[in-house]
Design an enzyme around this catalytic site. Structure first.
Site, short mmCIF file in Angstrom:
data_model
loop_
_atom_site.label_atom_id
_atom_site.label_comp_id
_atom_site.label_asym_id
_atom_site.label_seq_id
_atom_site.Cartn_x
_atom_site.Cartn_y
_atom_site.Cartn_z
N GLU A 128 -10.93 -15.67 1.46
CA GLU A 128 -9.99 -14.77 2.12
C GLU A 128 -10.68 -14.07 3.30
O GLU A 128 -10.08 -13.87 4.35
CB GLU A 128 -9.52 -13.74 1.08
N THR A 158 -2.43 -11.18 9.66
CA THR A 158 -3.02 -10.15 8.78
C THR A 158 -4.12 -9.38 9.50
O THR A 158 -4.23 -8.16 9.37
CB THR A 158 -3.59 -10.81 7.51
N1 HSE Z 1 -3.54 -6.05 1.10
C1 HSE Z 1 -3.53 -6.93 2.23
C2 HSE Z 1 -2.96 -6.18 3.43
C3 HSE Z 1 -2.69 -8.14 1.92
O1 HSE Z 1 -1.98 -5.47 3.26
O2 HSE Z 1 -3.51 -6.30 4.52
C4 HSE Z 1 -2.56 -9.10 3.04
O3 HSE Z 1 -1.63 -10.10 2.67
#
Ligand code: HSE
Length: 313
Positions: free
Chosen positions: A133, A186
């Protein structure tokens, strides 16, 4: 027992569950990704095919999260003798906020582990998935990979060391998920978040997280819904998602228990107390987006308690 070839499906996931930024997530029945892995004579990890990504993912084995994770896994086990060919078949949108990289990484790790006769447990695979990730999004959050790997609803109690707790999934809890076709990487959606929070907001947030977890344990659907509020992240990220508040209004009108951003967006999700209600919400939210000229994918799913699974060819 070792195998010659394995074909695996791993599910999409909804991270954060509104109030639990980086700590809560759950797995969906669909969509998800598939990885096929087979032993070959030539040692090393060979990424031979990727489909369904419109050419967006790295083809180089050390840069692609699936092959890179498999490589790290083999190095950890000291299996430099092993040679594998990997095919990645993406069956879900990239950059959707539905844990696309996590589904691929977990499918790859589950596949190689199955191929080698399961030397590691799912829990032991998790750190490799978190590393994957990090490679894919620039940050090693575990709230997509943990539910994708363990199935169900997971809480990341701590990151150092990684401490994952499986939470109960009430049997009548269904998810409505809609992916509007707008791009929200992201990486960008994380950079825009405030790094400091006010104590009063923190109090609201941890009250809601605790309420949501308590609601899951007691199957108290009203408490689950009441706790699905995010005062820290959503106000900033909602700006990137067209019609966000209108989608929430429509979802609530159709009976949503709670509604919010899936992961870093642009997908949104709602919880509902029946599959029919979840289907109505998905249809209503997609209709709204359609009226604004925004295409979308819609899904209705229970909580996937299985996680990754081997599939027949
Ligand atoms: N917790 C992460 C975010 C998940 O909100 O950036 C990304 O899918």
């Amino acid at each position: 027992m070792e195998k010659d070839q394995v074909h695996v499906f791993a599910p999409a996931t909804v991270a954060n569950m509104v109030c639990g930024f980086d700590v809560l997530g759950f797995a969906l029945d669909r969509p998800g990704d598939e990885v096929r892995i087979r032993k070959v004579d030539k040692p090393g990890v060979h990424l031979v095919d990727i489909t369904g990504d419109d050419g967006r993912l790295p083809r180089e084995a050390t840069k692609n999260t699936v092959s890179a994770s498999v490589l790290t896994y083999l190095q950890h086990l000291g299996r430099s003798d092993v040679g594998v060919e990997i095919e990645l078949h993406k069956q879900m949108p990239i950059g959707s906020g539905l844990g696309s990289s996590a589904a691929s990484t977990v499918a790859g790790l589950f596949a190689i582990n199955t191929l080698l006769g399961n030397p590691l447990s799912r829990e032991e695979l998790l750190p490799f998935a978190v590393q994957g990730e990090e490679l894919a999004c620039g940050h090693g959050h575990a709230d997509n990979v943990a539910p994708a790997l363990m199935g169900g609803i997971t809480l990341i109690r701590g990151y150092a060391p990684l401490d994952v707790v499986k939470l109960p999934a009430p049997s009548s809890l269904f998810a409505s998920v809609v992916f509007p076709h707008v791009d929200v990487p992201t990486r960008d959606a994380r950079q825009m978040i405030r790094k400091k929070v006010a104590l009063k907001d923190a109090v609201t947030q941890w009250g809601n997280i605790a309420g949501l977890v308590a609601g899951l344990y007691s199957s108290d659907y009203e408490l689950i819904g009441r706790s699905m509020h995010d005062v820290l992240i959503e106000p900033t990220r909602a700006i990137l998602i067209p019609e966000f508040y209108e989608m929430r209004r429509v979802a609530e009108e159709e009976g949503a228990l709670g509604f919010g951003i899936s992961g870093s967006g642009p997908s949104v999700f709602a919880f509902a107390q029946s599959e029919e209600t979840a289907a109505r919400i998905t249809a209503a939210v997609q209709r709204l987006l359609g009226q604004q000229g925004i295409e979308s994918n819609g899904y209705v799913s229970g909580i996937n308690t299985t996680g990754p699974k081997e599939i027949d060819d």
